[in-house]
Design a protein around this motif. Sequence first.
Motif, PDB file in Angstrom:
ATOM      1  N   THR A  66     -20.301   2.309 -45.082  1.00 53.05           N
ATOM      2  CA  THR A  66     -21.669   2.266 -45.600  1.00 53.05           C
ATOM      3  C   THR A  66     -22.295   3.652 -45.624  1.00 53.05           C
ATOM      4  OG1 THR A  66     -22.004   0.004 -44.795  1.00 53.05           O
ATOM      5  CG2 THR A  66     -23.970   1.315 -45.218  1.00 53.05           C
ATOM      6  N   TRP A  93     -22.983   5.711 -49.163  1.00 53.76           N
ATOM      7  CA  TRP A  93     -24.378   5.933 -49.519  1.00 53.76           C
ATOM      8  C   TRP A  93     -24.731   7.420 -49.530  1.00 53.76           C
ATOM      9  CZ3 TRP A  93     -27.672   3.601 -52.275  1.00 53.76           C
ATOM     10  CH2 TRP A  93     -27.706   2.204 -52.335  1.00 53.76           C
ATOM     11  N   SER A 153     -20.847   4.419 -58.914  1.00 60.97           N
ATOM     12  CA  SER A 153     -21.775   4.223 -57.801  1.00 60.97           C
ATOM     13  C   SER A 153     -22.133   2.750 -57.644  1.00 60.97           C
ATOM     14  CB  SER A 153     -23.049   5.055 -58.014  1.00 60.97           C
ATOM     15  OG  SER A 153     -22.774   6.433 -57.972  1.00 60.97           O
ATOM     16  N   VAL A 177     -21.701   0.446 -54.356  1.00 61.72           N
ATOM     17  CA  VAL A 177     -22.696  -0.429 -53.724  1.00 61.72           C
ATOM     18  C   VAL A 177     -22.109  -1.819 -53.508  1.00 61.72           C
ATOM     19  CG1 VAL A 177     -24.926  -1.569 -54.049  1.00 61.72           C
ATOM     20  CG2 VAL A 177     -24.666   0.849 -54.639  1.00 61.72           C
ATOM     21  N   ILE A 189     -19.829  -1.724 -50.523  1.00 57.30           N
ATOM     22  CA  ILE A 189     -20.620  -1.718 -49.286  1.00 57.30           C
ATOM     23  C   ILE A 189     -21.097  -3.127 -48.962  1.00 57.30           C
ATOM     24  CG2 ILE A 189     -22.793  -0.945 -48.251  1.00 57.30           C
ATOM     25  CD1 ILE A 189     -22.475   1.643 -49.832  1.00 57.30           C
ATOM     26  N   ALA A 190     -21.599  -3.834 -49.969  1.00 49.00           N
ATOM     27  CA  ALA A 190     -22.103  -5.193 -49.753  1.00 49.00           C
ATOM     28  C   ALA A 190     -21.008  -6.105 -49.208  1.00 49.00           C
ATOM     29  CB  ALA A 190     -22.660  -5.748 -51.062  1.00 49.00           C
ATOM     30  N   GLN A 224     -20.315  -5.209 -45.571  1.00 48.61           N
ATOM     31  CA  GLN A 224     -21.369  -5.680 -44.680  1.00 48.61           C
ATOM     32  C   GLN A 224     -21.331  -7.195 -44.518  1.00 48.61           C
ATOM     33  OE1 GLN A 224     -24.946  -4.096 -46.410  1.00 48.61           O
ATOM     34  NE2 GLN A 224     -24.691  -2.092 -45.470  1.00 48.61           N
ATOM     35  N   VAL A 270     -27.986  -8.306 -46.602  1.00 49.98           N
ATOM     36  CA  VAL A 270     -27.212  -7.290 -47.331  1.00 49.98           C
ATOM     37  C   VAL A 270     -28.054  -6.683 -48.448  1.00 49.98           C
ATOM     38  CG1 VAL A 270     -25.216  -6.904 -48.824  1.00 49.98           C
ATOM     39  CG2 VAL A 270     -24.982  -8.319 -46.771  1.00 49.98           C
ATOM     40  N   LEU A 271     -28.744  -7.550 -49.200  1.00 51.29           N
ATOM     41  CA  LEU A 271     -29.590  -7.062 -50.295  1.00 51.29           C
ATOM     42  C   LEU A 271     -30.754  -6.223 -49.758  1.00 51.29           C
ATOM     43  CD1 LEU A 271     -29.670 -10.237 -52.577  1.00 51.29           C
ATOM     44  CD2 LEU A 271     -28.332  -8.149 -52.886  1.00 51.29           C
ATOM     45  N   ILE A 291     -29.396  -2.821 -49.002  1.00 50.03           N
ATOM     46  CA  ILE A 291     -29.227  -2.018 -50.214  1.00 50.03           C
ATOM     47  C   ILE A 291     -30.559  -1.429 -50.656  1.00 50.03           C
ATOM     48  CG2 ILE A 291     -28.690  -2.153 -52.683  1.00 50.03           C
ATOM     49  CD1 ILE A 291     -26.526  -4.192 -51.969  1.00 50.03           C
ATOM     50  N   ALA A 320     -31.421   1.375 -48.158  1.00 50.80           N
ATOM     51  CA  ALA A 320     -30.589   2.558 -48.344  1.00 50.80           C
ATOM     52  C   ALA A 320     -30.935   3.277 -49.650  1.00 50.80           C
ATOM     53  CB  ALA A 320     -29.113   2.160 -48.337  1.00 50.80           C
ATOM     54  N   SER A 321     -31.245   2.516 -50.694  1.00 50.51           N
ATOM     55  CA  SER A 321     -31.649   3.140 -51.966  1.00 50.51           C
ATOM     56  C   SER A 321     -32.940   3.927 -51.790  1.00 50.51           C
ATOM     57  CB  SER A 321     -31.846   2.063 -53.042  1.00 50.51           C
ATOM     58  OG  SER A 321     -30.677   1.335 -53.258  1.00 50.51           O
TER      59      SER A 321
END
Length: 250
Positions: free
Chosen positions: A139, A143, A180, A184, A187-188, A191, A202-203, A206, A209-210
């Motif tokens: 992650t 990121w 990218s 993502v 990563i999801a 996780q 998870v969402l 994201i 992190a964004s």
Amino acid sequence: MKHILQQIGGAIAFYSCIPLPSSWPLEFERIARWAPWIGFLLGMGIGTLDYGLALGHMPDLTRSALVVALWIGLTGGLHLDGVMDTADGLAVMEPERRLTVMSDSRTGAFGVMAGTLVLLLKVCALSNLSIAHLPALVTALVWGRIAQVMAIAIFPYLKPEGNNAFHANAFQGLGDLWPSVIGVFAIAVCQYYGFPLAWPSVLGGILMASSLSLGISYWFYYQFKGMTGDVYGAIVEWTEALILCCLTLV
């Protein structure tokens, strides 16, 4: 497909110290879009080592220090050097002198302090994680590089003749963002199955992190009014460190 493999090879050679076969042709023109994939590759490798050390019952703090040392070794300190040069530039009160200071090969006191702080944050965050380290490392590493891609896509480059200007010059808008997006998604999945977290969490991660990635990129843009190679490196390192710190809350 041939050009994609050449660009991925160029990204591995530029962003890491992973050895490649001498017969692998390299292309560097559009490698920035593949940076998140290199982060995934590094995260899986470093995370696997961390898992092996954990099986050997190595204490968390010692294990985390070794993992971060390998992290630096596999990237050649490329991004950490950007942290230190950027910190030295920010220490100068006159904005017009900052780029000159950053181009100096000597590291100042502020650079040493910034580099040390980033390493301490990573080691301490890793040693205090209550979740699986492998998905956490993936992650953070992915990121960190997505944040760099965001900075390349959104903010102007300061020095058209700079060594890293090709990142911005060769970037082709939305067409270069799909790696990218795949990062993502990776990563999801990590996780969801690795932590594990429910999809709403998870969402939410994201979104967090964004926001963090964009916030760090914008802060550096606000300070320098543009991007340089050193600033890209600083964005990667600070995003990685702060993502790990946020994961200690999970």
